[in-house]
Design a protein around this motif. Sequence first.
Motif, PDB file in Angstrom:
ATOM      1  N   GLY A  88     -70.742  20.606  77.137  1.00  0.00           N
ATOM      2  CA  GLY A  88     -70.583  20.212  78.571  1.00  0.00           C
ATOM      3  C   GLY A  88     -71.877  20.097  79.337  1.00  0.00           C
ATOM      4  N   ASN A  89     -71.832  20.339  80.541  1.00  0.00           N
ATOM      5  CA  ASN A  89     -72.886  19.911  81.565  1.00  0.00           C
ATOM      6  C   ASN A  89     -73.871  21.263  81.280  1.00  0.00           C
ATOM      7  OD1 ASN A  89     -74.427  20.819  84.196  1.00  0.00           O
ATOM      8  ND2 ASN A  89     -74.443  18.765  84.001  1.00  0.00           N
ATOM      9  N   GLU A  90     -75.184  21.095  80.468  1.00  0.00           N
ATOM     10  CA  GLU A  90     -76.014  22.233  80.587  1.00  0.00           C
ATOM     11  C   GLU A  90     -76.156  23.311  81.671  1.00  0.00           C
ATOM     12  OE1 GLU A  90     -78.099  24.852  78.268  1.00  0.00           O
ATOM     13  OE2 GLU A  90     -76.933  23.468  77.775  1.00  0.00           O
ATOM     14  N   GLU A  91     -76.294  22.694  82.896  1.00  0.00           N
ATOM     15  CA  GLU A  91     -76.410  23.644  84.107  1.00  0.00           C
ATOM     16  C   GLU A  91     -75.321  24.523  84.333  1.00  0.00           C
ATOM     17  OE1 GLU A  91     -77.212  23.201  89.051  1.00  0.00           O
ATOM     18  OE2 GLU A  91     -77.841  21.793  87.526  1.00  0.00           O
ATOM     19  N   ASP A  92     -74.048  23.875  84.058  1.00  0.00           N
ATOM     20  CA  ASP A  92     -72.638  24.635  84.357  1.00  0.00           C
ATOM     21  C   ASP A  92     -72.366  25.765  83.141  1.00  0.00           C
ATOM     22  OD1 ASP A  92     -72.225  22.898  86.419  1.00  0.00           O
ATOM     23  OD2 ASP A  92     -70.733  21.572  85.536  1.00  0.00           O
ATOM     24  N   THR A  93     -72.975  25.192  82.119  1.00  0.00           N
ATOM     25  CA  THR A  93     -72.967  26.318  80.968  1.00  0.00           C
ATOM     26  C   THR A  93     -73.811  27.448  81.200  1.00  0.00           C
ATOM     27  OG1 THR A  93     -72.375  24.464  79.446  1.00  0.00           O
ATOM     28  CG2 THR A  93     -73.098  26.629  78.489  1.00  0.00           C
ATOM     29  N   ILE A  94     -75.063  27.298  81.701  1.00  0.00           N
ATOM     30  CA  ILE A  94     -75.806  28.338  82.027  1.00  0.00           C
ATOM     31  C   ILE A  94     -75.297  29.011  83.137  1.00  0.00           C
ATOM     32  CG2 ILE A  94     -78.029  29.022  83.307  1.00  0.00           C
ATOM     33  CD1 ILE A  94     -79.384  26.556  81.696  1.00  0.00           C
ATOM     34  N   THR A  95     -74.897  28.375  84.178  1.00  0.00           N
ATOM     35  CA  THR A  95     -73.996  29.278  85.574  1.00  0.00           C
ATOM     36  C   THR A  95     -72.994  30.100  84.795  1.00  0.00           C
ATOM     37  OG1 THR A  95     -74.741  27.674  86.896  1.00  0.00           O
ATOM     38  CG2 THR A  95     -73.033  29.016  87.431  1.00  0.00           C
ATOM     39  N   LYS A  96     -72.224  29.461  83.884  1.00  0.00           N
ATOM     40  CA  LYS A  96     -71.115  30.188  83.392  1.00  0.00           C
ATOM     41  C   LYS A  96     -71.294  31.675  82.732  1.00  0.00           C
ATOM     42  CE  LYS A  96     -67.660  30.359  79.712  1.00  0.00           C
ATOM     43  NZ  LYS A  96     -67.112  29.721  78.484  1.00  0.00           N
ATOM     44  N   TRP A  97     -72.299  31.331  81.606  1.00  0.00           N
ATOM     45  CA  TRP A  97     -72.625  32.607  80.814  1.00  0.00           C
ATOM     46  C   TRP A  97     -73.416  33.650  81.695  1.00  0.00           C
ATOM     47  CZ3 TRP A  97     -69.964  34.093  77.176  1.00  0.00           C
ATOM     48  CH2 TRP A  97     -69.328  33.115  76.316  1.00  0.00           C
ATOM     49  N   ARG A  98     -74.221  32.974  82.724  1.00  0.00           N
ATOM     50  CA  ARG A  98     -74.895  33.986  83.655  1.00  0.00           C
ATOM     51  C   ARG A  98     -73.894  34.713  84.495  1.00  0.00           C
ATOM     52  NH1 ARG A  98     -78.519  30.796  86.853  1.00  0.00           N
ATOM     53  NH2 ARG A  98     -79.981  30.765  85.139  1.00  0.00           N
ATOM     54  N   ASP A  99     -73.167  34.505  84.752  1.00  0.00           N
ATOM     55  CA  ASP A  99     -72.023  34.938  85.730  1.00  0.00           C
ATOM     56  C   ASP A  99     -71.124  35.720  84.726  1.00  0.00           C
ATOM     57  OD1 ASP A  99     -72.615  33.476  87.800  1.00  0.00           O
ATOM     58  OD2 ASP A  99     -71.027  32.150  87.945  1.00  0.00           O
ATOM     59  N   VAL A 100     -70.974  35.355  83.352  1.00  0.00           N
ATOM     60  CA  VAL A 100     -70.299  36.407  82.559  1.00  0.00           C
ATOM     61  C   VAL A 100     -70.958  37.507  82.416  1.00  0.00           C
ATOM     62  CG1 VAL A 100     -69.525  36.498  80.044  1.00  0.00           C
ATOM     63  CG2 VAL A 100     -68.632  34.588  81.477  1.00  0.00           C
ATOM     64  N   LEU A 101     -72.173  37.263  82.012  1.00  0.00           N
ATOM     65  CA  LEU A 101     -73.232  38.525  81.757  1.00  0.00           C
ATOM     66  C   LEU A 101     -73.018  39.699  82.957  1.00  0.00           C
ATOM     67  CD1 LEU A 101     -75.196  40.159  80.292  1.00  0.00           C
ATOM     68  CD2 LEU A 101     -76.919  38.533  80.694  1.00  0.00           C
ATOM     69  N   ILE A 102     -73.302  38.855  84.182  1.00  0.00           N
ATOM     70  CA  ILE A 102     -73.483  39.680  85.268  1.00  0.00           C
ATOM     71  C   ILE A 102     -72.103  40.595  85.800  1.00  0.00           C
ATOM     72  CG2 ILE A 102     -73.930  39.827  87.815  1.00  0.00           C
ATOM     73  CD1 ILE A 102     -76.011  37.502  87.588  1.00  0.00           C
ATOM     74  N   GLY A 103     -71.111  39.916  85.385  1.00  0.00           N
ATOM     75  CA  GLY A 103     -69.724  40.330  85.634  1.00  0.00           C
ATOM     76  C   GLY A 103     -69.383  41.472  84.449  1.00  0.00           C
ATOM     77  N   MET A 104     -69.858  41.408  83.465  1.00  0.00           N
ATOM     78  CA  MET A 104     -69.478  42.308  82.272  1.00  0.00           C
ATOM     79  C   MET A 104     -70.493  43.454  82.530  1.00  0.00           C
ATOM     80  SD  MET A 104     -69.531  40.276  78.622  1.00  0.00           S
ATOM     81  CE  MET A 104     -69.089  41.399  77.539  1.00  0.00           C
ATOM     82  N   LEU A 105     -71.770  43.365  83.187  1.00  0.00           N
ATOM     83  CA  LEU A 105     -72.517  44.645  83.397  1.00  0.00           C
ATOM     84  C   LEU A 105     -72.027  45.344  84.563  1.00  0.00           C
ATOM     85  CD1 LEU A 105     -75.983  43.078  83.040  1.00  0.00           C
ATOM     86  CD2 LEU A 105     -75.104  44.891  81.620  1.00  0.00           C
ATOM     87  N   LYS A 106     -71.400  44.453  85.639  1.00  0.00           N
ATOM     88  CA  LYS A 106     -70.834  45.244  86.688  1.00  0.00           C
ATOM     89  C   LYS A 106     -69.462  45.941  86.232  1.00  0.00           C
ATOM     90  CE  LYS A 106     -72.113  41.952  90.462  1.00  0.00           C
ATOM     91  NZ  LYS A 106     -71.717  40.842  91.311  1.00  0.00           N
ATOM     92  N   ASN A 114     -81.231  33.775  90.311  1.00  0.00           N
ATOM     93  CA  ASN A 114     -81.295  33.016  89.218  1.00  0.00           C
ATOM     94  C   ASN A 114     -81.225  34.025  87.774  1.00  0.00           C
ATOM     95  OD1 ASN A 114     -81.495  30.445  90.402  1.00  0.00           O
ATOM     96  ND2 ASN A 114     -83.685  30.929  91.226  1.00  0.00           N
ATOM     97  N   SER A 115     -81.328  35.171  87.843  1.00  0.00           N
ATOM     98  CA  SER A 115     -81.257  36.011  86.611  1.00  0.00           C
ATOM     99  C   SER A 115     -80.931  37.274  87.286  1.00  0.00           C
ATOM    100  CB  SER A 115     -82.474  36.089  86.194  1.00  0.00           C
ATOM    101  OG  SER A 115     -83.498  36.759  86.586  1.00  0.00           O
ATOM    102  N   ILE A 116     -80.595  38.273  86.211  1.00  0.00           N
ATOM    103  CA  ILE A 116     -80.099  39.474  86.518  1.00  0.00           C
ATOM    104  C   ILE A 116     -81.535  40.312  87.028  1.00  0.00           C
ATOM    105  CG2 ILE A 116     -78.225  39.697  84.914  1.00  0.00           C
ATOM    106  CD1 ILE A 116     -80.149  41.321  83.040  1.00  0.00           C
ATOM    107  N   LEU A 117     -82.772  39.794  86.686  1.00  0.00           N
ATOM    108  CA  LEU A 117     -83.742  40.375  87.177  1.00  0.00           C
ATOM    109  C   LEU A 117     -83.920  40.526  88.763  1.00  0.00           C
ATOM    110  CD1 LEU A 117     -86.475  41.752  86.490  1.00  0.00           C
ATOM    111  CD2 LEU A 117     -87.342  39.520  86.573  1.00  0.00           C
TER     112      LEU A 117
END
Length: 419
Positions: free
Chosen positions: A77-95, A115-118
């Motif tokens: 799939g679109n690389e930007e969409d994939t990055i956004t998805k997994w960044r949201d997944v990581l932040i959501g799991m941490l929350k 742009n990052s959890i940092l």
Amino acid sequence: MQSEQHITVYEHQSLYIGRDKNSLSEKQLEALQAFHGEGTCYYSLTHKGVKFCEYVGVLQVGNTIIEILPKADKAAGNEEDTITKWRDVLIGMLKAVGGFKIESPSSSSLRIRHNSILHLYFELFLTEVEILVHRGLTKQYRQTEGNTTVLKGSLHFGKHLQHNLVHQEKFYIRHTVYDKTHPLNQVLYKTLRLLSRINTSIVLHSRIGALMISFPEMPDIVVSEAFFERITYTRKTEAYQKAMEIARLLLLNYHPDIRKGQNHVLALLFDMNRLWEQFVRASLKKYKPENISIPESSTRDFWKPKTGGKSYLRPDIVINTDNSDCLVLDTKWKNRNGSSPQSDDLQQMYAYQSYYNASHVALVYPGNTKTIQGGRFYHPEGYLTDKTCSLISVQAISNIKEWQKIIADLFYVELRGTY
């Protein structure tokens, strides 16, 4: 403020010098090599590069942010969409597991798209400190000493003679002051000074500067894990807890480059296997029926040598321990892609079923789709028993609340129909 270079990779991927747009410079690789030499397990060294493992999050090396994201599927799939998805997944799991203390009222007023959890951690810290400054920083009485033209407190006679034989208009005194030089304020100020050096976000730059002006000049304070463990909160300081948790994370994971002073490393990384276990547990607890119990730990003795310590069984999650409907789960953050589980994992599940007298055991994976695959253990004499072990895959989605509900329904509703 430094200008930012941003590199995004996924767990178990590698970065090299000069291969593509996500390349490392020689200085960045040197910094990562030096950091690895301190005993870090976040990545391994390869020829002219590094290979990441199961740790995800962010590494800041100088002005370069290296974001390592989880990725449990191989979908194109679109690389930007994939990055956004997994960044949201990581932040959501941490929350979901409390990594951001999302219950804080301040978290609903975050102002930027990160742009990052940092940067998310940076803003959460700044937001908490802004609340504390608005309420008024805590003060305390403390003893101080020094030369002054006013005689107050008690005269330190020895040092008075040492310092003021010529300056007879001065007095070297000890006295009590009531001010903001409190250890908690010193930690916040130390963290603000760190952010002023390493922050690369233009949006956050002015907020850091404004907060630093709100603090008086304070002496530096040495912090360690033991220092934070010793902190006790009172009614006057309990509002500091969230800010101190983030300060602890930032200060203890910052590794200054003492040789060249340019490629400092800040490592905010999380073991994805551990995070997956915590996330599944948090999801099951969030939607737990009243008749279900999920203890924090279900460790049991397993083996004892003639000398030395015992070995233990420690499953990831046990539901309804010692009941007739006991269920033991072991979480694995890896995509099976239809392959059979490892023999060691199945042997471990067999032991869990025996020792916990479980009605069912299951291995829980992330996957491309939601699936439940049943299976039965063999008896030593060669026939199939009624002891079952399921292989469960759960598709990761960006809507964390919906994902948690899917996980809970899978175990509390769907799985019960298979045993």
